[in-house]
Design a protein around this motif. Structure first.
Motif, mmCIF file in Angstrom:
data_model
loop_
_atom_site.group_PDB
_atom_site.id
_atom_site.type_symbol
_atom_site.label_atom_id
_atom_site.label_comp_id
_atom_site.label_asym_id
_atom_site.label_seq_id
_atom_site.Cartn_x
_atom_site.Cartn_y
_atom_site.Cartn_z
ATOM 1 N N ALA A 1 0.823 -1.217 0.000
ATOM 2 C CA ALA A 1 0.000 0.000 0.000
ATOM 3 C C ALA A 1 0.853 1.261 0.000
ATOM 4 N N THR A 2 0.281 2.353 -0.514
ATOM 5 C CA THR A 2 0.993 3.635 -0.574
ATOM 6 C C THR A 2 0.446 4.657 0.420
ATOM 7 N N ALA A 3 -0.536 4.271 1.246
ATOM 8 C CA ALA A 3 -1.198 5.231 2.138
ATOM 9 C C ALA A 3 -0.190 5.959 3.015
ATOM 10 N N PHE A 4 -0.443 7.264 3.232
ATOM 11 C CA PHE A 4 0.475 8.094 4.004
ATOM 12 C C PHE A 4 0.240 7.900 5.505
ATOM 13 N N GLY A 5 1.329 7.947 6.278
ATOM 14 C CA GLY A 5 1.193 8.048 7.732
ATOM 15 C C GLY A 5 1.154 6.724 8.483
ATOM 16 N N ALA A 6 1.462 5.613 7.819
ATOM 17 C CA ALA A 6 1.460 4.322 8.529
ATOM 18 C C ALA A 6 2.695 4.210 9.431
ATOM 19 N N GLU A 7 2.651 3.283 10.385
ATOM 20 C CA GLU A 7 3.818 2.977 11.218
ATOM 21 C C GLU A 7 4.993 2.609 10.307
ATOM 22 N N PRO A 8 6.233 2.964 10.696
ATOM 23 C CA PRO A 8 7.374 2.676 9.828
ATOM 24 C C PRO A 8 7.451 1.203 9.414
ATOM 25 N N ASN A 9 7.748 0.998 8.157
ATOM 26 C CA ASN A 9 8.068 -0.315 7.576
ATOM 27 C C ASN A 9 6.937 -1.345 7.563
ATOM 28 N N VAL A 10 5.710 -0.925 7.822
ATOM 29 C CA VAL A 10 4.607 -1.891 7.721
ATOM 30 C C VAL A 10 4.076 -1.971 6.288
ATOM 31 N N GLN A 11 4.451 -0.996 5.443
ATOM 32 C CA GLN A 11 3.991 -1.007 4.055
ATOM 33 C C GLN A 11 5.167 -1.223 3.107
#
Ligand code: ADP
Ligand code: MG
Length: 486
Positions: free
Chosen positions: A29-39
């Protein structure tokens, strides 16, 4: 020597993050603001044995841009490896396009200046190519360490490169704004500059007027606001002029703008293309775009800003300036057209005035986007319709607008009713007010008779005051003139 002996030359490279759900070569996924390195999946982490798979949606965004700027969409383009070492780039190379980009040519039309004095200028585009973003190094929150977040690694970008056609910081900002409006208009980028979805590098050089050669440029990296772009270029231009006038030379370099000091500072001397050892990526086939695909995308493209502007002029009789202002952003154009649809075409000019005037000013004052306006297009249409049929005057309309903004009523009609704001158009009632005012203001009457034009306006003011602003101003004028024998 002064700045007027120098000419400024600017070319801009823009990275627009494409509004796809997943990355350009992986399904993360490209969603902004996720926890580091989960995407970040195996491809984004560059684990051994993985292969990139091109995201169709990213290619479609590039086709849309190519069509929107009037450029050529290449039937065959090639992905290349751009090699460099950096901790946030796990593969040791970035997949980009080099010799054969997906889009070449085209242009962006700028409007410069205000009102009817505005002029147009076309900035030519060199190319636009697809590439992947790198990860991020994070220094905050660590002691003597740097964290690496690879969520952004592999996010699809379209790098849009202009020719060195701009001649001032104002033109550069106008270009960046026009391009920003276009990529959001066609829906390929969310345009969020704080989140880095739209970032510009400005290449700046100066030359003595009349000099046929361009000067050596310095590239200001990662400008993420229009205001910073203006400040950074202005500082950089003055620095280059001062340096040259002091007998110095400009060295090609990459510089950073520091908003806290307002200065640009050299980061590194610029690499040449050969330092990157570009070569075609053997993991990816050439990108082949069939003409039918381009046609399909073309059919789905919304009406573009230029076409919409021309239609607003033809359909609604608006001036070039009004039409251009209303089509500077898609949400503004849509809002305006919704108002006109509901209030009637005859009210188009009034609708334009309200959208560009009162509404824009109120939004600006409260730092709100149009989407956050407490006054809907339906509500503004209701207001505009009551101006059009003379139920309220323009100045009463401002009060109604304020009440709508404050949520004091569901519609203009409801507020007019509740507050008793309906305009007095009964000429008998207005005549009575005029007579009372004339009787009570003999001094103004005498002054008017003695030739003082201003006294007339004072009398109009008195009548409007007596009517608590609700008398039809045109009728007041006519009746006063008649009574005074003017
Ligand atoms: P690079 O490959 O080093 O990025 P390019 O030739 O692709 O260099 O140019 C990058 C950008 O710099 C383009 O937007 C171009 O218009 C601009 N540019 C090139 N030469 C100059 C110059 N002398 N002054 C200002 N801008 C320039
Ligand atoms: Mg470049």
């Amino acid at each position: 020597m002064s700045a007027s002996n120098w000419e400024v030359v600017i070319g801009i490279e823009t990275h627009a993050q494409l509004a796809t759900c997943s990355k350009i070569f992986s399904s993360a996924a490209t969603a902004f603001g996720a926890e580091p390195n989960v995407q970040a999946c195996a491809v984004d982490l560059a684990l051994p044995g993985v292969l990139p798979v091109l995201n169709r949606a990213a290619v479609e965004c590039a086709i849309k841009l190519g069509l929107a700027v009037g450029g050529q969409v290449a039937p065959r383009s090639v992905f290349a490896r751009k090699n460099y070492f950096y901790p946030d780039l796990p593969k040791g190379y970035q997949i980009s396009q080099y010799e054969l980009p997906v889009v070449s040519g085209g242009g962006i039309t700028l409007r410069l200046g205000e009102g009817e004095q505005a002029t147009e200028k076309v900035v030519r585009l060199t190319r636009a190519h697809l590439e992947e973003d790198a990860g991020k190094s994070i220094h905050e929150g660590f002691h003597n360490k740097t964290g690496i977040d690879l969520n952004r690694a592999g996010t699809p970008l379209l790098e849009i490169v202009s020719e060195p056609d701009m001649r001032s910081s104002a033109e550069a900002v106008a270009y960046a704004k026009a391009l920003h409006a276009l990529v959001t208009w066609i829906g390929i980028c969310d345009g969020n500059m704080q989140e880095g979805s739209f970032r510009c590098d400005a290449n700046v050089s100066v030359r003595r007027k009349g000099d046929p050669e361009f000067g050596t440029r310095r590239e200001i990296k990662n400008l993420n606001s229009f205001r910073f772009m203006q400040q950074a270029i202005d500082y950089e231009v003055q620095w280059q002029i001062d340096t040259l006038e002091d007998g110095g030379r400009i060295q090609q370099a990459t510089v950073l703008f520091d908003p806290s000091t307002g200065e640009t500072r050299a980061m590194r001397t610029k690499e040449d293309a050969h330092d990157y050892r570009y070569f075609p990526d053997p993991d990816l086939l050439p990108l082949v775009i069939a003409p039918e695909w381009v046609e399909r995308v073309k059919a789905e493209l919304p009406e573009l800003p230029g076409a919409k502007r021309d239609r607003f002029m033809a359909d609604y009789g608006l001036s070039g300036y009004d039409a251009a202002t209303l089509t500077a952003a898609l949400d503004t154009a849509d809002y305006f057209e919704a108002v006109v649809r509901l209030a009637g075409k005859a009210q188009a000019k009034t609708a334009a005035n309200w959208v560009m005037g009162e509404l824009a000013a109120r939004l600006h004052k409260e730092d709100k986007a149009l989407g956050q306006s407490p006054v809907s297009a339906e509500q503004l249409a209701g207001l505009v319709a009551r101006i059009g049929d003379n139920t309220i005057s323009n100045s009463i309309a401002k009060k109604v607008f304020e009440a709508l903004w404050a949520g004091e009523g569901a519609s203009a009609d409801q507020i007019i009713e509740q507050k008793g704001l309906k305009q007095i158009t009964d000429s008998g009632a207005i005549e009575k007010l005029v007579e009372e005012v004339l009787a009570a203001n003999q001094k103004s009457v005498e002054e008017f008779r003695a030739g003082k034009e201003k006294a007339f306006n004072a009398l109009v003011g008195q009548v409007m005051k007596a009517a608590r602003g609700k008398a039809n101003p045109q009728q007041v004028n006519e009746l006063l003139k008649a009574k005074l024998g003017a």
